[in-house]
Scaffold this active site. Structure first.
Site, PDB file in Angstrom:
ATOM      1  N   ARG A 180       0.816  -1.225   0.000  1.00 21.64           N
ATOM      2  CA  ARG A 180       0.000   0.000   0.000  1.00 21.64           C
ATOM      3  C   ARG A 180       0.845   1.270   0.000  1.00 21.64           C
ATOM      4  O   ARG A 180       0.487   2.280   0.604  1.00 21.64           O
ATOM      5  CB  ARG A 180      -0.980   0.010   1.184  1.00 21.64           C
ATOM      6  CG  ARG A 180      -1.936  -1.175   1.200  1.00 21.64           C
ATOM      7  CD  ARG A 180      -2.806  -1.236  -0.042  1.00 21.64           C
ATOM      8  NE  ARG A 180      -3.610  -2.459  -0.042  1.00 21.64           N
ATOM      9  CZ  ARG A 180      -3.233  -3.594  -0.647  1.00 21.64           C
ATOM     10  NH1 ARG A 180      -2.078  -3.663  -1.297  1.00 21.64           N
ATOM     11  NH2 ARG A 180      -4.015  -4.661  -0.618  1.00 21.64           N
ATOM     12  N   SER A 229     -11.429  -0.398   2.287  1.00 21.65           N
ATOM     13  CA  SER A 229     -10.700  -0.804   3.488  1.00 21.65           C
ATOM     14  C   SER A 229     -10.179   0.422   4.231  1.00 21.65           C
ATOM     15  O   SER A 229      -9.506   1.264   3.651  1.00 21.65           O
ATOM     16  CB  SER A 229      -9.537  -1.722   3.124  1.00 21.65           C
ATOM     17  OG  SER A 229     -10.015  -2.934   2.583  1.00 21.65           O
ATOM     18  N   GLU A 299      -5.555   3.446   6.011  1.00 24.19           N
ATOM     19  CA  GLU A 299      -5.359   3.247   4.571  1.00 24.19           C
ATOM     20  C   GLU A 299      -6.106   4.326   3.792  1.00 24.19           C
ATOM     21  O   GLU A 299      -5.645   4.807   2.765  1.00 24.19           O
ATOM     22  CB  GLU A 299      -5.857   1.870   4.147  1.00 24.19           C
ATOM     23  CG  GLU A 299      -5.611   1.531   2.675  1.00 24.19           C
ATOM     24  CD  GLU A 299      -5.895   0.103   2.337  1.00 24.19           C
ATOM     25  OE1 GLU A 299      -6.379  -0.157   1.215  1.00 24.19           O
ATOM     26  OE2 GLU A 299      -5.648  -0.806   3.170  1.00 24.19           O
TER      27      GLU A 299
END
Length: 307
Positions: A180, A229, A299
């Site tokens: 990520r 998410s 995130e």
């Protein structure tokens, strides 16, 4: 919140600008949460050349924020000072099939459209993009991944414009992508990506995408106002399991709620503010830290000023 209108000042500095400048533009409708204040200026460039011209001529003191499809984003209630750039239109929305099972894709193309184009062209490997609710620019910035695949696994190179208006091409090795995360300079606005797939059968690839779609619909609140998410998976852990262990499934702050279906998703039940959603996320982080000792990392990106 109403910001000072600086569009006239910017337009005067850029007589050849072709894109659209909008003062105090509502940008909540561009995000999946549907919350947040306005952009002081919203700029929609006509193409990469127009974007580069704008950045080259804009005062360095003015902040720049880039938004894509808004699926992984909280715009805070006080709005976003400076300029918000949103890519769109044909110039940033093309998908081209190239020899050798490659796809050249504009930064505002939705990830799921890339997956479908690859399937139609018999290019295997990119089906995982069907499960990511964003666009290619965001996938490049975050090394987006799902269902066993990550952007870095199939990326050849990415093209972008820096804050000075200079165009750069980055080989995937130079982006130093990890979980990520992309090592691209913070000021780069991605405009295009080149992906390398492998030979495949369209029917089999489409069947795989159908499986991904079915799995998402069963396990994620995709019909809700959500942002995907919320927290990154800590090493060796699943964020949703930690949230569940801390007793946060269904937790409510204001009109924001931790999803009962998948507790790494926050949802706007209808009238949540950005503060409701962000405060809920911080409450979840605090409870997980107290219960498990693990400090979850966001995130979802949060931009702008609190009200």
């Amino acid at each position: 919140m109403t910001f000072k209108d600086i569009t006239g000042e910017l337009a005067a500095r850029m007589p050849e600008l072709r894109g659209r400048l909008t003062a105090n533009a509502e940008i909540a409708p561009y995000t999946w949460f549907r919350v947040g204040g306005p952009a002081q200026v919203l700029f929609n460039p006509s193409d990469e050349e127009d974007l580069a011209y704008f950045l080259k001529n804009m005062p360095q003191a003015i902040d720049v924020t880039v938004i894509g499809l808004g699926s992984n984003l909280i715009i805070r209630d006080g709005g976003v000072p400076g300029v918000v750039i949103r890519l769109g239109g044909r110039a940033f929305g093309e998908v081209k099939v190239e020899p050798g099972h490659r796809l050249r894709v504009g930064a505002c193309v939705p990830d799921m459209r890339v997956a479908k184009a690859a399937a139609d062209a018999g290019i295997d490997g990119l089906a995982f993009l069907r499960g990511i609710p964003g666009c290619i620019g965001g996938a490049l910035r975050m090394n987006a991944g799902a269902h066993g695949g990550e952007t870095k696994d199939y990326l050849v190179e990415a093209r972008g414009v820096d804050r000075k208006g200079d165009v750069h091409v980055f080989k995937v090795e130079g982006l130093h992508m990890t979980y990520r995360h992309s090592g691209a300079p913070d000021d780069i606005i991605f405009t295009e990506a080149l992906f390398q797939g492998r030979p495949g059968e369209p029917a089999q690839i489409n069947a795989e995408m159908d499986r991904i779609t079915e799995a998402r619909e069963k396990s994620q609140p995709i019909r809700e106002k959500t942002g995907g998410s919320t927290f990154k998976n800590p090493p060796g852990e699943k964020a949703w399991q930690l949230v569940d262990k801390a007793g946060c499934r269904g937790l409510v702050v204001g009109d924001a709620q931790v999803s009962d279906l998948h507790c790494n998703f926050l949802i706007n039940r209808g009238n949540a503010t950005a503060a409701d959603i962000e405060n809920l996320g911080e409450e979840v982080r605090a409870r997980v830290k107290a219960a498990t000792g693990v400090e979850l990392q966001w995130e979802i990106k949060r931009v702008g000023m609190k009200a």
